[in-house]
Design a protein around this motif. Structure first.
Motif, PDB file in Angstrom:
ATOM      1  N   LYS A 158       0.843  -1.185   0.000  1.00 52.37           N
ATOM      2  CA  LYS A 158       0.000   0.000   0.000  1.00 52.37           C
ATOM      3  C   LYS A 158       0.882   1.240   0.000  1.00 52.37           C
ATOM      4  N   PRO A 159       0.519   2.234  -0.766  1.00 53.51           N
ATOM      5  CA  PRO A 159       1.318   3.463  -0.735  1.00 53.51           C
ATOM      6  C   PRO A 159       1.131   4.191   0.597  1.00 53.51           C
ATOM      7  N   ILE A 160       2.178   4.835   1.030  1.00 53.83           N
ATOM      8  CA  ILE A 160       2.093   5.635   2.260  1.00 53.83           C
ATOM      9  C   ILE A 160       1.600   7.010   1.851  1.00 53.83           C
ATOM     10  N   LEU A 161       0.379   7.315   2.250  1.00 51.50           N
ATOM     11  CA  LEU A 161      -0.259   8.545   1.802  1.00 51.50           C
ATOM     12  C   LEU A 161      -0.124   9.693   2.785  1.00 51.50           C
ATOM     13  N   ASN A 162       0.103   9.377   4.057  1.00 53.44           N
ATOM     14  CA  ASN A 162       0.274  10.469   5.008  1.00 53.44           C
ATOM     15  C   ASN A 162       1.525  10.252   5.847  1.00 53.44           C
ATOM     16  N   ARG A 163       1.988  11.338   6.445  1.00 53.60           N
ATOM     17  CA  ARG A 163       3.210  11.320   7.246  1.00 53.60           C
ATOM     18  C   ARG A 163       2.927  11.559   8.725  1.00 53.60           C
ATOM     19  N   ASN A 221      -1.514   4.218   7.964  1.00 49.57           N
ATOM     20  CA  ASN A 221      -1.987   4.328   6.578  1.00 49.57           C
ATOM     21  C   ASN A 221      -2.935   3.207   6.172  1.00 49.57           C
ATOM     22  N   HIS A 222      -3.695   2.698   7.129  1.00 52.77           N
ATOM     23  CA  HIS A 222      -4.728   1.703   6.805  1.00 52.77           C
ATOM     24  C   HIS A 222      -6.028   2.413   6.452  1.00 52.77           C
ATOM     25  N   ARG A 223      -6.121   3.656   6.885  1.00 49.33           N
ATOM     26  CA  ARG A 223      -7.286   4.494   6.606  1.00 49.33           C
ATOM     27  C   ARG A 223      -6.788   5.929   6.532  1.00 49.33           C
ATOM     28  N   GLN A 224      -7.392   6.717   5.654  1.00 49.68           N
ATOM     29  CA  GLN A 224      -6.956   8.104   5.517  1.00 49.68           C
ATOM     30  C   GLN A 224      -7.959   9.045   6.176  1.00 49.68           C
ATOM     31  N   PRO A 225      -7.439  10.017   6.933  1.00 51.24           N
ATOM     32  CA  PRO A 225      -8.336  10.994   7.557  1.00 51.24           C
ATOM     33  C   PRO A 225      -8.930  11.922   6.502  1.00 51.24           C
ATOM     34  N   ILE A 230       1.076  15.273   4.444  1.00 48.94           N
ATOM     35  CA  ILE A 230       0.722  14.535   3.238  1.00 48.94           C
ATOM     36  C   ILE A 230       1.979  14.132   2.505  1.00 48.94           C
ATOM     37  N   ASN A 231       2.092  12.871   2.186  1.00 49.58           N
ATOM     38  CA  ASN A 231       3.264  12.365   1.464  1.00 49.58           C
ATOM     39  C   ASN A 231       3.125  12.691  -0.008  1.00 49.58           C
ATOM     40  N   SER A 232       4.084  13.438  -0.519  1.00 44.13           N
ATOM     41  CA  SER A 232       3.985  13.833  -1.938  1.00 44.13           C
ATOM     42  C   SER A 232       5.086  13.187  -2.749  1.00 44.13           C
TER      43      SER A 232
END
Length: 74
Positions: free
Chosen positions: A11-16, A48-52, A72-74
């Motif tokens: 899974k991509p890491i979408l948040n930091r 990162n199992h769920r995004q806020p 936010i991971n960019s």
């Protein structure tokens, strides 16, 4: 018959959030209390199992005194 091997999800890491908490020496429990959210919910965000929601990202940023873009991971 061979057993199927389970592969780890990539899974991509979408948040930091996790990194920022670690940088500040804060815990998930602390953040859950500040957000007035269940610990399990915050753990899902951090891992990162769920995004806020965007609103929650802004709330977390305010609590951690960072720019929302830093979460936010960019």
């Amino acid at each position: 018959m061979m057993a199927k091997r389970k592969t780890k999800s990539t899974k991509p890491i979408l948040n930091r959030i996790k990194e920022v908490l670690e940088e500040q020496g804060k815990t998930q429990t602390w953040l859950a209390e500040k957000l007035d959210k269940d610990f399990v919910t915050v753990t899902r965000y951090v891992n990162n199992h769920r995004q806020p929601s965007i609103e929650t990202i802004f709330e977390i940023a305010k609590i951690l005194k960072v720019n929302p873009r830093d979460l936010i991971n960019s």
